[in-house]
Write an enzyme that holds these catalytic residues in place. Sequence first.
Site, PDB file in Angstrom:
ATOM      1  N   LEU A 119       0.811  -1.212   0.000  1.00 45.76           N
ATOM      2  CA  LEU A 119       0.000   0.000   0.000  1.00 45.76           C
ATOM      3  C   LEU A 119       0.848   1.266   0.000  1.00 45.76           C
ATOM      4  CD1 LEU A 119      -2.366  -1.931   0.446  1.00 45.76           C
ATOM      5  CD2 LEU A 119      -3.297  -0.283   2.068  1.00 45.76           C
ATOM      6  N   GLU A 120       2.002   1.212   0.638  1.00 44.35           N
ATOM      7  CA  GLU A 120       2.800   2.427   0.771  1.00 44.35           C
ATOM      8  C   GLU A 120       3.587   2.783  -0.482  1.00 44.35           C
ATOM      9  OE1 GLU A 120       2.505   4.554   2.932  1.00 44.35           O
ATOM     10  OE2 GLU A 120       1.454   3.477   4.507  1.00 44.35           O
TER      11      GLU A 120
END
Length: 419
Positions: free
Chosen positions: A146-147
């Site tokens: 996600l990052e």
Amino acid sequence: MRQTFRTIALSAVAFSGLTACSGSAEQGPRGGDVQVTQPVERASPEVQRGFESWVEGFRPRALSNGISAATWNRAMRGVQYNPDVIRRDRNQSEFTKTIWEYLDSAASETRIANGRAALAQHGAVLSRIEAQYGVEKEVVVAVWGLESSYGSHRGTTQLIPALSTLAYDGRRGSFFAEQLIAALKIIQAGDTDPEHLTGSWAGAMGHTQFIPTSYLAFAVDFTGDGKRDIWSDNPADALASTAAYLARSGWVKGQPWGVEVQLPQGFNYGLAGKRTKKSPADWAALGVRDMNGARVPNHGAASILLPAGSKGAAFMIFGNFTAISRYNNADAYVIGVGHLSDRLRGRGPIRASWPRDDRALKAAERQELQERLSAKGFDTQGTDGKIGPNTIAAIEAWQRANGMTPDGYATMDVLVKLR
């Protein structure tokens, strides 16, 4: 420890990309260990002079916080005001994603496939990280996914000029001044140099997008080379640092972040929300079951979370939900990390349907909703357009008073009825 300075409401997700730790990561992959940065637009001479005056005035503060004159001179020599970061800070979109739109992307088939490939490629180091920190490798990889999309979008902005510009600008000056001093400490410690201290426009760095203060608090040298290197192509230090962060945030190995559940007919929606905690046995006594109709095992005290109100999926959430929220205090982000980690373990998709005909309220509409609720005697404790616990409670009270399902979910239908 505050890893992020944006909070995503229960009903919608800020539409600024999936990256969450301190703003948004830029869509620019970094190749090899040689950083390629974008050309920086020059400020007007007047703005640059004002900025340089501020930099000189900030020097005593930095030195009083332990920054050596040599580090200061090395890092700040020739630093330029960066107009682009101010533009980005001022023009973050008012539009939002619904929870289902966010999860469609957070746990897309591509992200799942890439996550499984990352698990296979880095399996040995991830197993060692899990053994040392007690955080399951799938959870660490989900955060990574996600990052920065597994390291492909780490950001290419030089952080010393960006943080200096944002600190000088003043809108969130105290926060960015703190991050600037932390960034100078990172350089002084020898973990990287000013040229390679890069990340998103708002200061998030490396594979898992740490802001500088969180880096100082949690980053680790897992490779043993004397540097806590979260920027290079080798993700080991970044992944271990993320595991260390979660471990120190209270992660309990073997406990789920949450379990999708079915609520019985006539469920008391006043019991939903993180403020109410009960044992799984107590929830079972109220008729709450998992999606197969079984009682949820005892993983500790739990709450019922309804990220899309009574018409969407329901989750029984446990202590590990809170541990992920220390990384980013946004329910949608936590569900995204948790659900992606479940998919990486081979578990299935969320089974309940979502109210996909609904759309997220725009900022002005959220503010109008708060104003109208408060005018009717259901005080939201502010009208800032952010749907937090006070606004949710006000919606619930208004719904209850008007014979509706009191799920506290902010929708266009609620706003229309308030009008």
